[in-house]
Design a protein around this motif. Structure first.
Motif, PDB file in Angstrom:
ATOM      1  N   ARG A   5       0.768  -1.491   0.082  1.00  0.00           N
ATOM      2  CA  ARG A   5      -0.286   0.237   0.110  1.00  0.00           C
ATOM      3  C   ARG A   5       0.836   1.237  -0.070  1.00  0.00           C
ATOM      4  NH1 ARG A   5      -4.937  -2.087   4.015  1.00  0.00           N
ATOM      5  NH2 ARG A   5      -5.185  -3.592   3.064  1.00  0.00           N
ATOM      6  N   SER A   6       0.177   1.574  -0.566  1.00  0.00           N
ATOM      7  CA  SER A   6       1.161   4.096  -0.879  1.00  0.00           C
ATOM      8  C   SER A   6       2.474   3.859  -0.987  1.00  0.00           C
ATOM      9  CB  SER A   6       0.916   4.045   0.563  1.00  0.00           C
ATOM     10  OG  SER A   6      -0.278   4.386   1.258  1.00  0.00           O
ATOM     11  N   LYS A   7       2.470   2.541  -1.704  1.00  0.00           N
ATOM     12  CA  LYS A   7       4.128   2.526  -3.038  1.00  0.00           C
ATOM     13  C   LYS A   7       3.890   2.961  -4.530  1.00  0.00           C
ATOM     14  CE  LYS A   7       6.736   0.289   0.292  1.00  0.00           C
ATOM     15  NZ  LYS A   7       6.077   1.270   1.238  1.00  0.00           N
ATOM     16  N   GLY A   8       2.042   3.107  -5.058  1.00  0.00           N
ATOM     17  CA  GLY A   8       1.942   3.593  -6.524  1.00  0.00           C
ATOM     18  C   GLY A   8       1.561   2.096  -7.136  1.00  0.00           C
ATOM     19  N   PHE A   9       1.382   1.074  -6.759  1.00  0.00           N
ATOM     20  CA  PHE A   9       1.203  -0.150  -7.516  1.00  0.00           C
ATOM     21  C   PHE A   9       0.119   0.238  -8.025  1.00  0.00           C
ATOM     22  CE2 PHE A   9       4.383  -2.012  -5.065  1.00  0.00           C
ATOM     23  CZ  PHE A   9       5.680  -1.830  -5.209  1.00  0.00           C
ATOM     24  N   GLY A  10      -0.855   0.654  -7.067  1.00  0.00           N
ATOM     25  CA  GLY A  10      -2.240   0.695  -7.759  1.00  0.00           C
ATOM     26  C   GLY A  10      -2.734   1.498  -8.543  1.00  0.00           C
ATOM     27  N   THR A  34     -17.512  -0.323  -2.042  1.00  0.00           N
ATOM     28  CA  THR A  34     -17.431   0.792  -1.131  1.00  0.00           C
ATOM     29  C   THR A  34     -15.829   0.971   0.777  1.00  0.00           C
ATOM     30  OG1 THR A  34     -17.288  -1.708  -0.196  1.00  0.00           O
ATOM     31  CG2 THR A  34     -19.918  -1.390  -1.020  1.00  0.00           C
ATOM     32  N   THR A  35     -14.894   0.695  -0.597  1.00  0.00           N
ATOM     33  CA  THR A  35     -14.072   1.083   0.828  1.00  0.00           C
ATOM     34  C   THR A  35     -12.537   1.979  -0.190  1.00  0.00           C
ATOM     35  OG1 THR A  35     -12.974  -0.887  -0.709  1.00  0.00           O
ATOM     36  CG2 THR A  35     -14.694  -1.388   1.718  1.00  0.00           C
ATOM     37  N   ALA A  36     -13.111   2.397  -1.455  1.00  0.00           N
ATOM     38  CA  ALA A  36     -11.566   3.276  -2.058  1.00  0.00           C
ATOM     39  C   ALA A  36     -12.545   3.898  -2.707  1.00  0.00           C
ATOM     40  CB  ALA A  36     -11.306   1.766  -3.628  1.00  0.00           C
ATOM     41  N   SER A  37     -13.099   5.238  -2.333  1.00  0.00           N
ATOM     42  CA  SER A  37     -13.398   5.978  -3.120  1.00  0.00           C
ATOM     43  C   SER A  37     -12.127   6.764  -3.276  1.00  0.00           C
ATOM     44  CB  SER A  37     -14.841   6.745  -1.927  1.00  0.00           C
ATOM     45  OG  SER A  37     -14.432   6.297  -0.997  1.00  0.00           O
ATOM     46  N   GLY A  38     -11.679   7.112  -2.391  1.00  0.00           N
ATOM     47  CA  GLY A  38     -10.575   8.382  -1.625  1.00  0.00           C
ATOM     48  C   GLY A  38      -9.262   7.815  -2.455  1.00  0.00           C
ATOM     49  N   PHE A  39      -8.402   6.647  -2.471  1.00  0.00           N
ATOM     50  CA  PHE A  39      -7.885   5.810  -3.817  1.00  0.00           C
ATOM     51  C   PHE A  39      -8.938   6.816  -5.507  1.00  0.00           C
ATOM     52  CE2 PHE A  39      -7.254   3.155  -7.428  1.00  0.00           C
ATOM     53  CZ  PHE A  39      -5.290   3.573  -7.514  1.00  0.00           C
ATOM     54  N   PHE A  40      -9.811   6.446  -5.752  1.00  0.00           N
ATOM     55  CA  PHE A  40      -9.767   6.537  -6.792  1.00  0.00           C
ATOM     56  C   PHE A  40     -10.266   8.033  -7.595  1.00  0.00           C
ATOM     57  CE2 PHE A  40     -11.444   1.933  -6.872  1.00  0.00           C
ATOM     58  CZ  PHE A  40     -10.388   2.132  -8.393  1.00  0.00           C
ATOM     59  N   GLN A  43      -7.465   9.729  -8.148  1.00  0.00           N
ATOM     60  CA  GLN A  43      -6.977   9.646  -9.448  1.00  0.00           C
ATOM     61  C   GLN A  43      -7.653  10.052 -10.350  1.00  0.00           C
ATOM     62  OE1 GLN A  43      -4.243   7.607  -9.684  1.00  0.00           O
ATOM     63  NE2 GLN A  43      -4.861   7.451  -7.703  1.00  0.00           N
ATOM     64  N   GLY A  44      -8.774  10.841 -10.392  1.00  0.00           N
ATOM     65  CA  GLY A  44      -9.772  11.481 -10.879  1.00  0.00           C
ATOM     66  C   GLY A  44     -10.781  11.191 -11.536  1.00  0.00           C
ATOM     67  N   TYR A  45     -11.436  10.380 -10.485  1.00  0.00           N
ATOM     68  CA  TYR A  45     -12.379   9.790 -10.567  1.00  0.00           C
ATOM     69  C   TYR A  45     -13.360  10.502  -9.602  1.00  0.00           C
ATOM     70  CZ  TYR A  45     -11.519   5.828 -12.778  1.00  0.00           C
ATOM     71  OH  TYR A  45     -10.993   4.354 -13.836  1.00  0.00           O
ATOM     72  N   ALA A  46     -14.683  11.037 -10.273  1.00  0.00           N
ATOM     73  CA  ALA A  46     -15.294  11.648  -9.769  1.00  0.00           C
ATOM     74  C   ALA A  46     -16.693  11.476  -9.550  1.00  0.00           C
ATOM     75  CB  ALA A  46     -16.184  12.589 -10.585  1.00  0.00           C
ATOM     76  N   VAL A  47     -17.816  11.303  -7.528  1.00  0.00           N
ATOM     77  CA  VAL A  47     -18.416  10.964  -7.212  1.00  0.00           C
ATOM     78  C   VAL A  47     -20.307  10.931  -7.864  1.00  0.00           C
ATOM     79  CG1 VAL A  47     -19.903  10.487  -5.050  1.00  0.00           C
ATOM     80  CG2 VAL A  47     -17.006  10.698  -4.964  1.00  0.00           C
ATOM     81  N   ASN A  48     -20.531  10.206  -8.093  1.00  0.00           N
ATOM     82  CA  ASN A  48     -22.102  10.751  -9.006  1.00  0.00           C
ATOM     83  C   ASN A  48     -23.501  10.034  -8.029  1.00  0.00           C
ATOM     84  OD1 ASN A  48     -21.263  12.406 -11.431  1.00  0.00           O
ATOM     85  ND2 ASN A  48     -20.023  10.370 -11.435  1.00  0.00           N
ATOM     86  N   GLN A  49     -24.225  10.277  -8.662  1.00  0.00           N
ATOM     87  CA  GLN A  49     -25.713   9.950  -7.452  1.00  0.00           C
ATOM     88  C   GLN A  49     -26.116   8.315  -8.375  1.00  0.00           C
ATOM     89  OE1 GLN A  49     -28.467  12.891  -7.557  1.00  0.00           O
ATOM     90  NE2 GLN A  49     -27.593  14.037  -5.851  1.00  0.00           N
ATOM     91  N   ARG A  50     -26.323   7.507  -8.217  1.00  0.00           N
ATOM     92  CA  ARG A  50     -26.329   6.420  -8.363  1.00  0.00           C
ATOM     93  C   ARG A  50     -27.766   6.605  -8.609  1.00  0.00           C
ATOM     94  NH1 ARG A  50     -24.917   0.594  -5.066  1.00  0.00           N
ATOM     95  NH2 ARG A  50     -25.769  -0.227  -6.718  1.00  0.00           N
ATOM     96  N   GLY A  51     -28.339   6.856  -8.955  1.00  0.00           N
ATOM     97  CA  GLY A  51     -29.889   7.341  -9.830  1.00  0.00           C
ATOM     98  C   GLY A  51     -29.610   8.000 -10.782  1.00  0.00           C
ATOM     99  N   LEU A  52     -28.371   8.467 -11.318  1.00  0.00           N
ATOM    100  CA  LEU A  52     -28.001   9.487 -12.632  1.00  0.00           C
ATOM    101  C   LEU A  52     -27.191   8.353 -13.341  1.00  0.00           C
ATOM    102  CD1 LEU A  52     -27.223  13.020 -10.856  1.00  0.00           C
ATOM    103  CD2 LEU A  52     -29.518  12.093 -11.892  1.00  0.00           C
ATOM    104  N   ALA A  53     -26.925   6.913 -13.285  1.00  0.00           N
ATOM    105  CA  ALA A  53     -26.577   6.412 -14.112  1.00  0.00           C
ATOM    106  C   ALA A  53     -27.082   6.349 -15.383  1.00  0.00           C
ATOM    107  CB  ALA A  53     -25.969   5.397 -13.315  1.00  0.00           C
ATOM    108  N   GLN A  54     -26.322   6.189 -16.371  1.00  0.00           N
ATOM    109  CA  GLN A  54     -26.502   5.807 -17.776  1.00  0.00           C
ATOM    110  C   GLN A  54     -27.752   4.264 -17.654  1.00  0.00           C
ATOM    111  OE1 GLN A  54     -23.661   6.362 -20.494  1.00  0.00           O
ATOM    112  NE2 GLN A  54     -23.543   8.136 -19.843  1.00  0.00           N
ATOM    113  N   MET A  74     -18.935   6.126  -9.342  1.00  0.00           N
ATOM    114  CA  MET A  74     -17.936   6.996  -9.757  1.00  0.00           C
ATOM    115  C   MET A  74     -17.726   6.465 -11.741  1.00  0.00           C
ATOM    116  SD  MET A  74     -15.284   6.903  -6.477  1.00  0.00           S
ATOM    117  CE  MET A  74     -14.774   8.155  -6.398  1.00  0.00           C
ATOM    118  N   CYS A  75     -17.311   7.922 -11.789  1.00  0.00           N
ATOM    119  CA  CYS A  75     -16.716   8.199 -13.262  1.00  0.00           C
ATOM    120  C   CYS A  75     -15.518   8.783 -13.561  1.00  0.00           C
ATOM    121  CB  CYS A  75     -18.274   7.825 -13.675  1.00  0.00           C
ATOM    122  SG  CYS A  75     -19.114   8.928 -13.747  1.00  0.00           S
TER     123      CYS A  75
END
Length: 83
Positions: A5-10, A34-40, A43-54, A74-75
């Protein structure tokens, strides 16, 4: 593996996957976590409302059944290379 963890591999693996996807013409990644929203988010991912998914995303088995309603949706738009 906690020692990795925290080595840049992911982030490196994710960048490689995104680059391959962009080369194949994929314009956007969607994910549920459920656990990695901070990581994503880092990496440039944005949190979105599930109900607004295509509709095509909303109809996937992950959205409908596999991932709990508490999952963070997220997307991220991938860079387009018309090269």
């Amino acid at each position: 593996m906690p020692e990795c963890r925290s080595k840049g591999f992911g982030a490196a693996v994710l960048r490689a996957i995104e680059a391959i996807a962009a080369e194949q013409g994929i314009a956007r990644f969607h994910l549920l976590t459920t656990t990695a929203s901070g990581f994503f988010e880092q990496q440039g991912y944005a949190v979105n409302q599930r109900g607004l998914a295509q509709p095509l995303i909303f109809q996937t088995e992950q959205f409908r059944e596999l991932c709990p309603g508490s999952s963070c949706y997220m997307c991220k738009a991938l860079p387009f290379d018309n090269g």
